[in-house]
Design a protein around this motif. Structure first.
Motif, PDB file in Angstrom:
ATOM      1  N   CYS A  53       1.553  10.882 -85.415  1.00  0.00           N
ATOM      2  CA  CYS A  53       1.930  11.178 -84.023  1.00  0.00           C
ATOM      3  C   CYS A  53       0.701  11.565 -83.204  1.00  0.00           C
ATOM      4  CB  CYS A  53       2.951  12.310 -83.969  1.00  0.00           C
ATOM      5  SG  CYS A  53       4.596  11.845 -84.516  1.00  0.00           S
ATOM      6  N   ALA A  57      -0.868   9.568 -80.023  1.00  0.00           N
ATOM      7  CA  ALA A  57      -1.050  10.235 -78.727  1.00  0.00           C
ATOM      8  C   ALA A  57      -2.504  10.178 -78.278  1.00  0.00           C
ATOM      9  CB  ALA A  57      -0.583  11.689 -78.822  1.00  0.00           C
ATOM     10  N   CYS A 197      -0.997  17.989 -75.375  1.00  0.00           N
ATOM     11  CA  CYS A 197      -0.837  16.970 -74.333  1.00  0.00           C
ATOM     12  C   CYS A 197      -0.788  17.585 -72.936  1.00  0.00           C
ATOM     13  CB  CYS A 197       0.422  16.155 -74.594  1.00  0.00           C
ATOM     14  SG  CYS A 197       0.375  15.294 -76.174  1.00  0.00           S
TER      15      CYS A 197
END
Length: 197
Positions: A53, A57, A197
């Motif tokens: 993941c 990202a 993020c």
């Protein structure tokens, strides 16, 4: 009773976790030895999912990615000619992504990692991979000596059970202890990739 603080907090040298937009992702030793070899990690599945993941990202964000690949010895651990020495497909580098080959736990030792990171021009490193108490720990500690600010992703790291005398220390216990030690004076720790993020 006062709240216990880390050395980073007490010294005023603490910093906010890195973000993918301004950091380099450093992925350490995500190799088959830890899945199918004698160093198989009990927490591998969940950590590998989180690494995948995080890698996805980072690629979407245009974050520079550096893969560290441990080179073992022929016929032994991390045999570079055998499947166990290869980077797992879930974390395999794409063309253009930097790969650093190392022979010591510390990814800076005997490699050009520092020079490659300097070329990328970012002081913040987001670190994940295997094993928490070994290559992750030694690399994060060395990174501080070079002036980097490390953010460790807890759920994207794992380690194994270790013997001590006639006893065995549980992998999760070792992982938690090492993360706490690194968070005290060497890195900021976040639970998972959502915090970046």
């Amino acid at each position: 009773m006062s709240k216990i603080q880390t050395m980073l907090q007490l010294s005023g040298r603490g910093y906010a976790p890195a973000q993918l937009a301004n950091a380099t992702l450093l992925i350490i030793d995500v190799q088959e030895e830890y899945r199918s070899g004698v160093l198989a990690l009990p927490g591998l599945g969940k950590a590998l999912e989180e690494i995948a993941c995080l890698l996805n990202a980072a690629r979407q964000a245009g974050t520079p990615i550096v893969h560290v690949h441990h080179l073992g010895i022929s016929g032994g651990l991390f045999d570079p000619q055998a499947p166990r020495g290869q980077i797992m497909p879930e974390a395999a580098p794409l063309p253009g992504e930097t790969v650093i080959a190392k022979r010591m736990p510390n990814a800076f030792s005997g490699t050009d990692l520092h020079e490659r990171l300097q070329q990328l021009g970012r002081l913040d490193l987001i670190v994940c991979g295997f094993m928490t108490h070994s290559s992750i720990s030694t690399t994060v500690r060395a990174a501080k000596d070079y002036g980097y600010r490390c953010t460790l992703v807890d759920s994207a790291c794992a380690t194994r059970d270790l013997p001590i005398g006639d006893d065995v220390l549980d992998a999760q216990q070792i992982h938690r202890m090492e993360m706490a030690i690194l968070a005290d004076n060497f890195a900021v720790c976040v639970q998972d990739s959502k915090a970046l993020c």
